[in-house]
Scaffold this motif. Structure first.
Motif, mmCIF file in Angstrom:
data_model
loop_
_atom_site.group_PDB
_atom_site.id
_atom_site.type_symbol
_atom_site.label_atom_id
_atom_site.label_comp_id
_atom_site.label_asym_id
_atom_site.label_seq_id
_atom_site.Cartn_x
_atom_site.Cartn_y
_atom_site.Cartn_z
ATOM 1 N N LEU A 39 0.831 -1.205 0.000
ATOM 2 C CA LEU A 39 0.000 0.000 0.000
ATOM 3 C C LEU A 39 0.865 1.254 0.000
ATOM 4 N N ALA A 40 1.890 1.271 0.849
ATOM 5 C CA ALA A 40 2.776 2.431 0.898
ATOM 6 C C ALA A 40 3.490 2.637 -0.439
ATOM 7 N N GLU A 41 3.968 1.552 -1.039
ATOM 8 C CA GLU A 41 4.690 1.666 -2.294
ATOM 9 C C GLU A 41 3.769 2.040 -3.451
ATOM 10 N N ARG A 42 2.528 1.577 -3.430
ATOM 11 C CA ARG A 42 1.573 1.962 -4.479
ATOM 12 C C ARG A 42 1.274 3.455 -4.419
ATOM 13 N N CYS A 43 1.203 4.001 -3.214
ATOM 14 C CA CYS A 43 1.023 5.448 -3.078
ATOM 15 C C CYS A 43 2.277 6.197 -3.535
ATOM 16 N N ARG A 44 3.433 5.709 -3.111
ATOM 17 C CA ARG A 44 4.686 6.368 -3.504
ATOM 18 C C ARG A 44 4.873 6.337 -5.017
ATOM 19 N N ILE A 91 5.261 6.429 -11.430
ATOM 20 C CA ILE A 91 5.549 5.046 -11.820
ATOM 21 C C ILE A 91 4.215 4.297 -11.896
ATOM 22 N N PRO A 92 3.823 3.796 -13.063
ATOM 23 C CA PRO A 92 2.475 3.230 -13.195
ATOM 24 C C PRO A 92 2.262 1.911 -12.477
ATOM 25 N N ALA A 93 3.321 1.098 -12.333
ATOM 26 C CA ALA A 93 3.170 -0.213 -11.694
ATOM 27 C C ALA A 93 4.542 -0.749 -11.319
ATOM 28 N N PHE A 94 4.547 -1.788 -10.478
ATOM 29 C CA PHE A 94 5.800 -2.407 -10.050
ATOM 30 C C PHE A 94 5.518 -3.849 -9.646
ATOM 31 N N PHE A 95 6.571 -4.652 -9.591
ATOM 32 C CA PHE A 95 6.449 -6.043 -9.160
ATOM 33 C C PHE A 95 6.916 -6.191 -7.711
ATOM 34 N N THR A 96 6.194 -7.014 -6.955
ATOM 35 C CA THR A 96 6.542 -7.266 -5.558
ATOM 36 C C THR A 96 6.216 -8.709 -5.205
ATOM 37 N N PRO A 97 7.000 -9.340 -4.335
ATOM 38 C CA PRO A 97 6.670 -10.712 -3.911
ATOM 39 C C PRO A 97 5.543 -10.764 -2.892
ATOM 40 N N GLY A 108 0.544 -16.061 -3.962
ATOM 41 C CA GLY A 108 -0.006 -17.279 -3.368
ATOM 42 C C GLY A 108 -1.199 -17.042 -2.475
ATOM 43 N N THR A 109 -1.670 -15.800 -2.400
ATOM 44 C CA THR A 109 -2.843 -15.466 -1.582
ATOM 45 C C THR A 109 -3.912 -14.820 -2.463
ATOM 46 N N GLU A 110 -5.033 -14.460 -1.859
ATOM 47 C CA GLU A 110 -6.097 -13.790 -2.610
ATOM 48 C C GLU A 110 -5.636 -12.461 -3.195
ATOM 49 N N VAL A 111 -4.615 -11.868 -2.594
ATOM 50 C CA VAL A 111 -4.094 -10.592 -3.082
ATOM 51 C C VAL A 111 -3.622 -10.712 -4.525
ATOM 52 N N ALA A 112 -3.140 -11.886 -4.913
ATOM 53 C CA ALA A 112 -2.558 -12.083 -6.241
ATOM 54 C C ALA A 112 -3.584 -12.450 -7.309
ATOM 55 N N GLU A 113 -4.821 -12.673 -6.920
ATOM 56 C CA GLU A 113 -5.822 -13.129 -7.886
ATOM 57 C C GLU A 113 -6.007 -12.118 -9.014
ATOM 58 N N GLY A 114 -5.888 -12.612 -10.251
ATOM 59 C CA GLY A 114 -6.102 -11.780 -11.429
ATOM 60 C C GLY A 114 -4.945 -10.878 -11.800
ATOM 61 N N LYS A 115 -3.814 -11.010 -11.108
ATOM 62 C CA LYS A 115 -2.674 -10.137 -11.365
ATOM 63 C C LYS A 115 -1.562 -10.889 -12.086
ATOM 64 N N GLU A 116 -0.831 -10.152 -12.905
ATOM 65 C CA GLU A 116 0.287 -10.740 -13.639
ATOM 66 C C GLU A 116 1.375 -11.192 -12.665
ATOM 67 N N VAL A 117 1.971 -12.349 -12.958
ATOM 68 C CA VAL A 117 3.049 -12.888 -12.131
ATOM 69 C C VAL A 117 4.291 -13.062 -12.996
ATOM 70 N N GLY A 154 14.515 -16.105 -9.314
ATOM 71 C CA GLY A 154 13.951 -17.365 -8.869
ATOM 72 C C GLY A 154 12.763 -17.250 -7.939
ATOM 73 N N LYS A 155 12.224 -16.051 -7.796
ATOM 74 C CA LYS A 155 11.106 -15.843 -6.869
ATOM 75 C C LYS A 155 9.935 -15.187 -7.599
ATOM 76 N N PRO A 156 8.707 -15.680 -7.422
ATOM 77 C CA PRO A 156 7.555 -15.092 -8.107
ATOM 78 C C PRO A 156 7.167 -13.737 -7.509
ATOM 79 N N HIS A 157 6.818 -12.820 -8.387
ATOM 80 C CA HIS A 157 6.371 -11.481 -7.999
ATOM 81 C C HIS A 157 5.056 -11.172 -8.704
ATOM 82 N N ILE A 158 4.215 -10.393 -8.044
ATOM 83 C CA ILE A 158 2.955 -9.980 -8.667
ATOM 84 C C ILE A 158 3.028 -8.505 -9.057
#
Length: 232
Positions: free
Chosen positions: A103-108, A114-120, A124-133, A138-142
């Motif tokens: 939330l803090a980074e989306r506001c920043r 910056i229109p979007a960014f990837f974060t780990p 694997g939770t509901e937060v990631a539903e429908g989002k690009e991965v 070697g680590k998945p980010h949404i």
């Protein structure tokens, strides 16, 4: 450009029903309580509010929830507000829960253009539903999109008439990033001083991000959870 407003009621002029607002603060620390109280005295409704949390039942954003002025909350922590819980579970309130760091980074990001960014966070939770991965190292980010608002309303310890702001303590958690992300930023301050009185080395939000500023008339500064030791 004259940025000085006499009070909260004047400063919130132009906020209309259906708009998106960012409101700074962390728990009850550093919330723009004068501005929220002024909004609660209007008939503005159908608001989307972006805030770390939703206040408590009778203070902060809890006032706007009680008066049914909020349609959607975009927040991270909502555990201290029984009315929030009731509205969410009954379907009266749309809620988008976001990991606190995201939330803090989306506001920043919104304030930095910056229109979007990837974060780990949230994979694997509901937060990631429908989002690009995508996988990085070697680590998945949404993919998370930036957040902006029609108005950002923040609270600072000291500010000058050019809109330069200094926050104190925990109030720095969300206020600075939200101040950058509003089309119009309103700052309520405990002390309003003349230009030049603030040490530029300690300014957290430069005045270029602030369009309106006023000195709050009263700050309750409530303690969300008071913990004291037992008497002996």
């Amino acid at each position: 450009m004259n940025k000085i407003y006499a009070n909260a009621r004047e400063a919130i002029a132009g906020i209309e029903s259906g708009m998106t607002l960012m409101l700074g603060g962390f728990g009850l620390c550093g919330i723009p309580e004068n501005s929220i109280a002024a909004l609660a005295d209007t008939d503005i409704n159908n608001l989307t509010c972006i805030s770390n949390n939703a206040g408590v039942d009778d203070f902060g954003l809890g006032l706007l929830l009680q008066s049914r002025q909020i349609r959607k909350m975009i927040a991270s922590y909502v555990g201290e507000n029984a009315e929030f819980e009731r509205q969410m579970l009954s379907g009266e309130l749309e809620v988008d829960l976001i990991p606190q760091g995201s939330l803090a980074e989306r506001c920043r990001a919104g304030g930095a253009g910056i229109p979007a960014f990837f974060t780990p966070a949230g994979f694997g939770t509901e937060v990631a539903e429908g989002k690009e991965v995508r996988e990085f190292n070697g680590k998945p980010h949404i993919l998370e999109s930036a957040l902006t608002a029609d108005f950002a309303i923040v609270k600072a310890w000291r500010g000058d008439k050019h809109g330069n702001l200094i926050y104190k303590g925990t109030a720095r958690n969300f206020n600075p990033v939200m101040a950058m992300a509003g089309k119009i930023t309103i700052a309520e301050v405990e002390e309003l001083v003349e230009p030049g009185e603030l040490d530029p080395n300690f300014v957290h939000t430069p005045g270029v991000f602030v369009q309106r500023i006023f000195q709050g008339a009263k700050f309750e500064k409530r303690i969300e959870q008071r913990t004291v030791r037992e008497r002996t």
